[in-house]
Design a protein around this motif. Structure first.
Motif, PDB file in Angstrom:
ATOM      1  N   ILE A 141       1.779  -2.791  18.790  1.00 20.32           N
ATOM      2  CA  ILE A 141       0.464  -2.984  17.535  1.00 20.32           C
ATOM      3  C   ILE A 141      -0.433  -4.610  18.135  1.00 20.32           C
ATOM      4  CG2 ILE A 141      -0.281  -3.420  14.818  1.00 20.32           C
ATOM      5  CD1 ILE A 141       1.806  -1.298  14.095  1.00 20.32           C
TER       6      ILE A 141
ATOM      7  N   GLY B 216       4.873   8.542   6.489  1.00 23.30           N
ATOM      8  CA  GLY B 216       3.926   6.729   6.015  1.00 23.30           C
ATOM      9  C   GLY B 216       5.028   5.893   6.759  1.00 23.30           C
TER      10      GLY B 216
ATOM     11  N   PRO C 272      -1.640  -9.234   8.240  1.00 20.49           N
ATOM     12  CA  PRO C 272      -0.603  -7.223   8.853  1.00 20.49           C
ATOM     13  C   PRO C 272       0.661  -7.692   7.695  1.00 20.49           C
ATOM     14  CG  PRO C 272      -0.181  -8.577  10.743  1.00 20.49           C
ATOM     15  CD  PRO C 272      -1.349  -9.762   9.580  1.00 20.49           C
ATOM     16  N   GLY C 273       1.297  -6.880   7.690  1.00 18.06           N
ATOM     17  CA  GLY C 273       2.740  -6.414   6.812  1.00 18.06           C
ATOM     18  C   GLY C 273       3.793  -6.571   8.512  1.00 18.06           C
TER      19      GLY C 273
ATOM     20  N   GLY D 142       5.823  -3.898  10.712  1.00 20.35           N
ATOM     21  CA  GLY D 142       6.001  -2.905  11.279  1.00 20.35           C
ATOM     22  C   GLY D 142       4.693  -1.814  10.744  1.00 20.35           C
ATOM     23  N   GLY D 143       3.537  -3.049  11.319  1.00 17.32           N
ATOM     24  CA  GLY D 143       2.373  -2.143  11.314  1.00 17.32           C
ATOM     25  C   GLY D 143       1.635  -1.733  10.390  1.00 17.32           C
TER      26      GLY D 143
ATOM     27  N   TYR E  32      -0.200   2.818   3.532  1.00 18.00           N
ATOM     28  CA  TYR E  32       0.638   3.559   4.064  1.00 18.00           C
ATOM     29  C   TYR E  32       0.877   3.659   5.785  1.00 18.00           C
ATOM     30  CZ  TYR E  32       1.566   4.346  -0.067  1.00 18.00           C
ATOM     31  OH  TYR E  32       1.595   4.434  -1.879  1.00 18.00           O
ATOM     32  N   GLY E  33       1.850   3.970   6.878  1.00 17.36           N
ATOM     33  CA  GLY E  33       1.333   4.288   8.217  1.00 17.36           C
ATOM     34  C   GLY E  33       0.999   2.883   8.870  1.00 17.36           C
ATOM     35  N   SER E  34       0.284   3.087   9.860  1.00 16.62           N
ATOM     36  CA  SER E  34      -0.439   1.928  10.760  1.00 16.62           C
ATOM     37  C   SER E  34      -1.022   1.766   9.756  1.00 16.62           C
ATOM     38  CB  SER E  34      -0.486   2.293  12.237  1.00 16.62           C
ATOM     39  OG  SER E  34       0.295   2.312  12.773  1.00 16.62           O
TER      40      SER E  34
ATOM     41  N   PHE F 195      -2.099  -1.379   8.898  1.00 15.03           N
ATOM     42  CA  PHE F 195      -2.834  -2.608   9.125  1.00 15.03           C
ATOM     43  C   PHE F 195      -3.997  -2.008  10.591  1.00 15.03           C
ATOM     44  CE2 PHE F 195      -3.602  -6.094  12.611  1.00 15.03           C
ATOM     45  CZ  PHE F 195      -3.949  -6.828  12.493  1.00 15.03           C
ATOM     46  N   GLN F 196      -3.872  -1.067  11.274  1.00 21.00           N
ATOM     47  CA  GLN F 196      -5.342  -0.588  12.174  1.00 21.00           C
ATOM     48  C   GLN F 196      -6.300   0.372  11.469  1.00 21.00           C
ATOM     49  OE1 GLN F 196      -2.149   1.074  14.330  1.00 21.00           O
ATOM     50  NE2 GLN F 196      -2.223  -0.889  16.710  1.00 21.00           N
TER      51      GLN F 196
END
Lengths: 212, 212
Positions: free
Chosen positions: A178, A200, B115-116, B118-119, B137-139, B141-142
């Protein structure tokens, strides 16, 4: 300001906690890719580097000193030879950038330190390296703060996600995929690693295989 | 500059991934202690805060809006009501300090994001909140970077270990014990959690019990 970087490196059978997802040859290639990212960032700050390698090794962009003793002993052997500020940086920090390193190098304190996850130490910058002794393993962050106090050093703790993220386990690979911008990310992608989304949560997959 | 913080919070049965080491009452107490650390740091930057709480709750140092929909929906409900810059910050960041938040708030960009692991996304600061929609939820950040592009925002990614460290699992507790300075650390210590050293690795123990 001129300074010199020390980068401990283990070329043979490194990163054994990644054995579940990479064979030995792949782990050696990945460790080298991470090292290249570290050396590149170090060089971009205008700084030279010496690898403290556990076995003979050739690197085009850094000097290599082969030291077969422990990590602390190798650093303590190297530090007194410096007559300039020293940067001790781990080789498994592929998110490193010249900009994040610059925050360390521009400290006003005698020593700057970046913690790793789980109590470790990822980067130490020493303006006067002579009195310092390395105390890696275990809660090394707290031990290095105590060592700084013993030396009478002022200390700045640098708050950096990029420099705090050392890559040891499968779960860490997602950070490289990432946030990485260099060789380590390219290497993982060439091996077929991808970011995977499920319920999630985020993890990594290799080719078709989800890695639990 | 005046701005307002939004802090999503789940008072009842939170942090279920800590169930292996804390019962429900303890997890609720720990979540509240972490929230206090976040609200304190937010207040120290001179800023007011609203909790987006999933159930009725009283907090002395923040407004509370009870929203029983999902996280993204709650934030999207709140954001258009702001006529000032908005800080969206998670409640499980007990390493937060006013200084680390100040780096976010002093951005020159339209949006700052942290970011945290794990995405994920731990902090978003929006100078013009109106056009933005949350994509947790999920990625995330992106997804949030893509949302910023859609809004035409310039973006700064803030590189902070303190703000990137969200506390979800047992392994994360050691970060609070080592680097925490507030209520969350006190709470863990009162429950008997300590840093444990074994074979060069660091973990947590509770009382006499080592937590594998």
């Amino acid at each position: 300001m001129y300074f010199h970087a020390l980068i401990p490196f283990k070329p043979m059978n490194p990163k054994t906690r990644l054995s579940c997802v990479m064979n030995q040859e792949e782990r050696e290639g990945f460790a080298y890719a991470m090292l290249q990212d570290v050396v590149t960032a170090v060089n971009r700050t205008g700084c030279s580097a010496t690898l403290l390698s556990t076995s003979p090794y050739t690197c085009e962009t850094a000097l290599v000193a082969v030291r077969d003793e422990g990590l602390n002993e190798a650093i303590d052997w190297a530090l007194p030879q410096f007559h300039c500020p020293a940067l001790i940086i781990m080789a498994d920090l592929p998110l490193v950038t010249a900009r994040s390193l610059q925050r360390v190098l521009s400290t006003d304190a005698d020593m700057a330190i970046v913690p790793g996850r789980g109590g470790g130490t990822n980067v130490i910058f020493l303006k006067k390296p002579n009195c310092f002794h390395a105390r890696y393993y275990g809660s090394s962050f707290q031990k290095h703060l105590a060592m700084a106090e013993e030396c009478g050093f002022t200390v700045e703790v640098i708050d950096s996600f990029r420099l705090s993220t050392d890559i040891d386990e499968k779960e860490d690979l997602v950070e490289v995929l990432i946030h990485g911008k260099g060789k380590a990310r390219e290497y993982l992608e060439a091996l077929g690693f991808t970011v995977m989304h499920e319920k999630g949560r985020v993890g990594v997959a290799r080719g078709e295989k989800i890695l639990d």
